[in-house]
Design a protein around this motif. Structure first.
Motif, PDB file in Angstrom:
ATOM      1  N   GLU A  81      -2.795  18.678   1.448  1.00 50.74           N
ATOM      2  CA  GLU A  81      -3.962  18.097   2.117  1.00 50.74           C
ATOM      3  C   GLU A  81      -3.864  16.578   2.172  1.00 50.74           C
ATOM      4  N   VAL A  82      -3.430  15.977   1.069  1.00 52.69           N
ATOM      5  CA  VAL A  82      -3.272  14.516   1.027  1.00 52.69           C
ATOM      6  C   VAL A  82      -2.206  14.079   2.022  1.00 52.69           C
ATOM      7  N   ALA A  83      -1.086  14.788   2.060  1.00 54.33           N
ATOM      8  CA  ALA A  83      -0.012  14.448   2.995  1.00 54.33           C
ATOM      9  C   ALA A  83      -0.490  14.533   4.441  1.00 54.33           C
ATOM     10  N   LYS A  84      -1.254  15.576   4.754  1.00 52.83           N
ATOM     11  CA  LYS A  84      -1.784  15.746   6.109  1.00 52.83           C
ATOM     12  C   LYS A  84      -2.735  14.598   6.461  1.00 52.83           C
ATOM     13  N   MET A 141       0.821  -1.181   0.000  1.00 54.32           N
ATOM     14  CA  MET A 141       0.000   0.000   0.000  1.00 54.32           C
ATOM     15  C   MET A 141       0.868   1.249   0.000  1.00 54.32           C
ATOM     16  N   LEU A 142       1.925   1.210   0.787  1.00 51.75           N
ATOM     17  CA  LEU A 142       2.836   2.348   0.864  1.00 51.75           C
ATOM     18  C   LEU A 142       3.488   2.609  -0.491  1.00 51.75           C
ATOM     19  N   SER A 143       3.905   1.544  -1.162  1.00 49.66           N
ATOM     20  CA  SER A 143       4.524   1.683  -2.492  1.00 49.66           C
ATOM     21  C   SER A 143       3.528   2.254  -3.502  1.00 49.66           C
ATOM     22  N   ALA A 144       2.282   1.800  -3.444  1.00 49.46           N
ATOM     23  CA  ALA A 144       1.262   2.296  -4.366  1.00 49.46           C
ATOM     24  C   ALA A 144       0.999   3.785  -4.131  1.00 49.46           C
ATOM     25  N   ALA A 145       0.973   4.207  -2.877  1.00 47.50           N
ATOM     26  CA  ALA A 145       0.763   5.622  -2.554  1.00 47.50           C
ATOM     27  C   ALA A 145       1.918   6.462  -3.079  1.00 47.50           C
ATOM     28  N   ARG A 146       3.135   5.969  -2.920  1.00 48.69           N
ATOM     29  CA  ARG A 146       4.305   6.696  -3.431  1.00 48.69           C
ATOM     30  C   ARG A 146       4.267   6.817  -4.949  1.00 48.69           C
TER      31      ARG A 146
END
Length: 89
Positions: A35-38, A1-6
């Motif tokens: 906003e997405v990062a927050k 999931m983390l890789s997909a978000a990156r």
């Protein structure tokens, strides 16, 4: 999931690479990214399985948004969108 978000974040930045600095679209794109990062920082928690029974160790940090039981209790009360209480006879 983390890789997909990156990968998704990288793709969006690459797609907007040609925006003129200071333009309205540039400003909106930067605001959206912030906003997405927050949201990700406050609402996504990483966890790692600690056993085969389904227990997880969660990485909850000072930025993680935490609700309380009062919020949950309030959410269960009140009216539905139709204006009548849920499951009432």
């Amino acid at each position: 999931m983390l890789s997909a978000a990156r990968l998704e974040a990288r793709k969006n930045f690459e797609n907007n690479r040609g925006l003129a600095t200071g333009s309205e679209e540039y400003t909106k794109s930067i605001a959206h990214a912030e906003e997405v990062a927050k949201f990700l920082k406050e609402n996504v928690v990483q966890g790692q399985a600690t056993d085969t029974e389904g227990s997880y160790k969660l990485n909850i940090h000072e930025h993680t948004e935490r609700g309380n039981n009062e919020d949950i209790k309030k959410a269960g009360k009140g009216n539905t969108l139709a204006g009548s209480k849920c499951c009432s006879a």
